[in-house]
Design a protein around this motif. Structure first.
Motif, PDB file in Angstrom:
ATOM      1  N   GLN A 290       2.052  -0.712  -7.284  1.00  0.00           N
ATOM      2  CA  GLN A 290       3.169   0.161  -7.899  1.00  0.00           C
ATOM      3  C   GLN A 290       3.166   1.507  -7.197  1.00  0.00           C
ATOM      4  O   GLN A 290       4.258   2.192  -6.873  1.00  0.00           O
ATOM      5  CB  GLN A 290       3.157  -0.175  -9.283  1.00  0.00           C
ATOM      6  CG  GLN A 290       3.505  -1.488  -9.465  1.00  0.00           C
ATOM      7  CD  GLN A 290       4.778  -2.173  -9.715  1.00  0.00           C
ATOM      8  OE1 GLN A 290       5.884  -1.127  -9.268  1.00  0.00           O
ATOM      9  NE2 GLN A 290       5.154  -3.327 -10.009  1.00  0.00           N
ATOM     10  N   SER A 291       1.897   2.144  -7.341  1.00  0.00           N
ATOM     11  CA  SER A 291       1.677   3.396  -6.882  1.00  0.00           C
ATOM     12  C   SER A 291       2.390   3.892  -5.524  1.00  0.00           C
ATOM     13  O   SER A 291       2.507   4.991  -5.250  1.00  0.00           O
ATOM     14  CB  SER A 291       0.563   4.212  -7.314  1.00  0.00           C
ATOM     15  OG  SER A 291      -0.454   3.716  -6.212  1.00  0.00           O
TER      16      SER A 291
ATOM     17  N   GLY B 206     -10.595   5.457 -33.135  1.00  0.00           N
ATOM     18  CA  GLY B 206     -11.732   4.656 -32.846  1.00  0.00           C
ATOM     19  C   GLY B 206     -12.332   4.749 -31.420  1.00  0.00           C
ATOM     20  O   GLY B 206     -12.982   4.010 -30.794  1.00  0.00           O
ATOM     21  N   GLY B 207     -11.945   5.832 -30.726  1.00  0.00           N
ATOM     22  CA  GLY B 207     -12.219   5.921 -29.352  1.00  0.00           C
ATOM     23  C   GLY B 207     -11.115   5.362 -28.369  1.00  0.00           C
ATOM     24  O   GLY B 207     -10.546   4.308 -28.938  1.00  0.00           O
ATOM     25  N   LYS B 208     -10.658   5.611 -27.044  1.00  0.00           N
ATOM     26  CA  LYS B 208      -9.903   5.201 -26.253  1.00  0.00           C
ATOM     27  C   LYS B 208     -10.557   4.805 -25.041  1.00  0.00           C
ATOM     28  O   LYS B 208     -11.478   5.285 -24.506  1.00  0.00           O
ATOM     29  CB  LYS B 208      -8.949   6.089 -26.278  1.00  0.00           C
ATOM     30  CG  LYS B 208      -8.852   7.265 -25.889  1.00  0.00           C
ATOM     31  CD  LYS B 208      -7.655   8.290 -25.747  1.00  0.00           C
ATOM     32  CE  LYS B 208      -8.114   9.572 -25.694  1.00  0.00           C
ATOM     33  NZ  LYS B 208      -7.117  10.477 -26.081  1.00  0.00           N
ATOM     34  N   VAL B 209     -10.010   4.039 -24.257  1.00  0.00           N
ATOM     35  CA  VAL B 209     -10.337   3.524 -22.793  1.00  0.00           C
ATOM     36  C   VAL B 209     -10.105   4.693 -22.034  1.00  0.00           C
ATOM     37  O   VAL B 209      -8.871   5.474 -22.008  1.00  0.00           O
ATOM     38  CB  VAL B 209      -9.608   2.353 -22.554  1.00  0.00           C
ATOM     39  CG1 VAL B 209      -9.981   2.055 -21.052  1.00  0.00           C
ATOM     40  CG2 VAL B 209      -9.843   1.044 -23.295  1.00  0.00           C
ATOM     41  N   THR B 210     -11.025   5.191 -21.292  1.00  0.00           N
ATOM     42  CA  THR B 210     -11.057   6.121 -20.396  1.00  0.00           C
ATOM     43  C   THR B 210     -11.002   5.856 -19.027  1.00  0.00           C
ATOM     44  O   THR B 210     -11.167   6.757 -17.879  1.00  0.00           O
ATOM     45  CB  THR B 210     -11.964   7.421 -20.807  1.00  0.00           C
ATOM     46  OG1 THR B 210     -13.300   6.868 -20.788  1.00  0.00           O
ATOM     47  CG2 THR B 210     -11.684   7.986 -22.099  1.00  0.00           C
ATOM     48  N   THR B 211     -11.260   4.480 -18.689  1.00  0.00           N
ATOM     49  CA  THR B 211     -11.440   4.234 -17.314  1.00  0.00           C
ATOM     50  C   THR B 211      -9.721   3.900 -17.040  1.00  0.00           C
ATOM     51  O   THR B 211      -9.093   3.513 -17.462  1.00  0.00           O
ATOM     52  CB  THR B 211     -12.131   2.971 -17.153  1.00  0.00           C
ATOM     53  OG1 THR B 211     -11.938   1.740 -18.090  1.00  0.00           O
ATOM     54  CG2 THR B 211     -13.584   3.356 -17.578  1.00  0.00           C
ATOM     55  N   SER B 212      -9.859   3.647 -15.688  1.00  0.00           N
ATOM     56  CA  SER B 212      -8.337   3.673 -15.001  1.00  0.00           C
ATOM     57  C   SER B 212      -8.763   2.600 -13.646  1.00  0.00           C
ATOM     58  O   SER B 212      -9.681   2.233 -13.515  1.00  0.00           O
ATOM     59  CB  SER B 212      -7.777   4.859 -14.439  1.00  0.00           C
ATOM     60  OG  SER B 212      -8.097   5.578 -13.574  1.00  0.00           O
ATOM     61  N   ALA B 213      -7.302   2.445 -13.138  1.00  0.00           N
ATOM     62  CA  ALA B 213      -7.491   1.548 -11.882  1.00  0.00           C
ATOM     63  C   ALA B 213      -8.296   1.820 -10.839  1.00  0.00           C
ATOM     64  O   ALA B 213      -8.825   1.390 -10.081  1.00  0.00           O
ATOM     65  CB  ALA B 213      -5.949   1.190 -11.582  1.00  0.00           C
TER      66      ALA B 213
END
Lengths: 381, 264
Positions: A290-291, B206-213
């Motif tokens: 998509q990007s 509660g913390g969040k997802v910090t990884t991405s594609a």
């Protein structure tokens, strides 16, 4: 067969444990340190090293792409080379120090003797198909973990004040949690009809010009070491939030790393976890494609094919501190990345603080809107 | 540390509340002082003058007198000057400039001016003065012109003007409500913003997802292996420019006004 492994100090005979600072085994009594490699040599588990060689015959051009093909045309997941483990719950382990029965879960591979406190490693649960390939050792020790947790508690904007003191840590346990680190190949093809819209005026008429394009994208993407929690006990969502880990510290597995910590073996093998990780990689490939579409006014996807293929899965132990915290008569569980110190887990929320923030932000934005209203000539009341 | 956090939140609250209250105090009296001045000094001096200028000859003497009286009475009550114009002359400037030029000869006041131009068959309504311009804004001026149109079409010029007088006086009683500046709507939106922000804060506590594609992608052996953007065809549509009748303008004499116009 029940193998119980202890690491004894060659000097004084006391139990040794893994030290996060030096990355070596440390004797708590005399302060002697020994390198992991040196200590591992004494009790190296049988089996262990798995590699996944791809079958060259399997490489067939499966896709006839339009100008260039995938670097590896195979369509199939690479096979796993290990058998699923047999249950050996019934085996009894005895502490080498005091002879007491070591009480463990069926999953435990490393623990401490509940009588004498010595670090006990259950060798047979770490060998053969159960031998981890890699490990990231703890870099945060117990004291640092407690400190980092306290700091995190203080940062919570909505947590009650008496929770923020973080003085009720019930227990804090360093666990090597079993993960599968997947190397995946993701392929995606996208076919879309896109438009570019331009408007202009000539005389009394406004023209809208819509240019239609046929857009095609084909991607060949490789992902390495996407972690996937293989333990039943650990909540998947919580484990995902603990990422990322820094893989520079990824080491070949040696048993001494586990000395003094709890470790578990996997509940699910890499094939069982594959659907979950494929789903995740699919969203990665999708967002990548998509990007690349670029500057169009509208994108209408006609067809999208994403295929994820497993290249390799490595059984890896990742370091996690589990923190049990008593608050208001209920137990809250937090997990901390034993390498980076990132904390996740649901803290209690303070109603008073929620109200304070809610009213603060609401009053603030209301004031801002009133200022804008007055500035924008709504001046006359 | 505990006390510090408490204090911090409370001080923020107090500052924000104080800011809100402070907003209304200095502004309102200043505005209140400004408007009546225009009403009393300039408008009264003009009150003895004529309000109906029937150059087009559309009204009978009787009608003129009644309208004159209505303009006087209703205008006084609403605090505006109401001027009615008619014209039926070929080769004159357009209706808007005509009203503007007429306006420039009059003293400054809160004023509504309506023109029926029989030659261009146009109705033009303009509002002058700070208060009249705010109360009879372009959209209301347009409404006035639209209101008159069907009646003028039937040739009932007197009725059209009397409706204009009534409606203008009515408009002067209530400020047009812009939906965006509506205080209740703003209050609702503020609470909504607060709710969303706090909701996000609670969700992320509660913390969040910090990884991405991109976290796990190997940039060296990943990328597009096929890319095509083929032009297919172009489709053009056209619409006539909407006639922008209601709007704001400035007369040659430099007076700003709101305008509404309509053809009959």
């Amino acid at each position: 067969m029940s193998t119980v492994i202890h690491y004894k100090c060659p000097n004084c005979g006391a139990d040794m444990a893994f030290d996060t600072k030096s990355g070596m085994l440390l004797c708590g009594s005399c302060g002697r340190t020994d390198s992991i490699e040196q200590m591992a040599g004494k009790d190296k588990p049988s089996g262990g090293d798995y590699s996944y060689q791809m079958d060259d015959e399997d490489k067939q051009a499966a896709d006839s792409g339009f100008n260039q093909d995938y670097s590896d045309p195979s369509q199939e997941d690479e096979p796993s080379n290990h058998s699923t483990f047999g249950e050996n719950d019934a085996v009894e382990y005895h502490c080498n120090n005091c002879g007491a029965v070591v009480i463990t879960d069926a999953q435990t591979t490393s623990t401490t003797c509940s009588f004498c406190g010595a670090g006990v490693i259950l060798g047979d649960r770490l060998s053969g198909s159960l031998a981890p390939a890699r490990v990231i050792p703890f870099t945060i020790n117990k004291e640092q973990a407690q400190e980092a947790f306290r700091k995190w508690c203080k940062k919570g904007r909505l947590t009650p004040n008496n929770f923020m003191t973080a003085d009720r840590i019930k227990n804090i346990t360093g666990i090597y949690v079993p993960f599968w680190l997947y190397d995946l190949n993701g392929r995606g093809e996208l076919d879309a009809t896109c438009t570019k819209v331009r408007t202009y005026t000539v005389g009394d008429w406004i023209y809208t010009e819509t240019k239609y394009y046929h857009v095609y994208r084909k991607a060949d993407l490789n992902y390495s070491r996407i972690p996937c929690d293989a333990s039943k006990k650990m909540e998947d969502g919580m484990m995902d939030k603990l990422e990322p880990y820094e893989y520079v510290n990824l080491k070949d597995f040696e048993m001494p790393y586990l000395a003094g910590y709890i470790a578990e073996k996997y509940d699910f093998n890499d094939d069982e976890m594959l659907p979950r990780i494929k789903q995740r990689a699919t969203s990665y490939v999708d967002s990548y494609i998509q990007s690349t579409i670029g500057a169009y006014s509208t994108v209408n996807v006609n067809n999208k094919d994403i295929y994820i293929r497993k290249l390799k899965a490595e059984y890896t132990l990742l370091p996690i501190w589990m923190v049990c915290y008593d608050y208001n008569k209920s137990e809250h569980i937090f997990a901390m990345n034993g390498q980076t110190g990132k904390v996740v887990g649901k803290p209690p929320l303070s109603v008073a603080k929620i109200i304070a923030w809610l009213s603060g932000i609401s009053v603030g934005s209301f004031a801002l809107m009133r200022i804008l209203t007055l500035l924008l000539g709504g001046g006359l009341q | 540390m505990i006390k510090l956090m408490n204090k911090k939140t409370i001080t923020t609250l107090i500052i924000l509340s104080a800011l809100l209250i402070a907003l209304f105090i200095p502004v309102s009296p200043a505005l209140a002082a400004e408007t009546p001045k225009a009403d009393t000094t300039t408008a009264t001096s003009y009150q003895s003058d004529q309000h109906v200028y029937d150059d087009g000859g559309l009204l009978s003497e009787n009608e003129k007198l009644t309208l004159e009286q209505m303009c006087l009475d209703q205008g006084k009550e609403a605090g505006i000057d109401i001027i009615l114009l008619t014209i039926d002359e070929p080769n004159v400037k357009n209706a808007e400039t005509l009203v503007e030029d007429f306006q420039d000869k009059l003293p400054v006041a809160d004023r509504v001016c309506a023109l029926i131009d029989m030659n261009t068959r146009e109705i033009n309504v303009q509002a002058y003065g700070k208060k009249a311009e705010a109360y009879i804004n372009p959209s209301r001026a347009q409404k006035l012109a639209d209101l008159m149109t069907p009646i003028v079409k039937e040739g009932k010029y007197y009725n059209a003007f009397s409706i204009l007088i009534d409606k203008s006086a009515e408009y002067m009683k209530s400020k047009p409500q812009n939906i965006i500046t509506n205080i209740w709507l703003q209050l609702l939106v503020s609470v909504l913003i607060g709710g969303i922000v706090v909701g996000v804060m609670a969700f992320n506590s509660g913390g969040k997802v910090t990884t991405s594609a991109n976290t796990y992608m190997n940039p060296n052996n990943s990328g597009l292996i096929g890319r095509r953007d083929d032009y297919l065809h172009t489709h053009v549509t056209r619409v006539r420019k909407p006639q922008n009748n209601g709007g704001s303008g400035v007369s040659a004499g430099g007076r700003s006004h709101s305008t509404g116009s309509s053809n009959f």
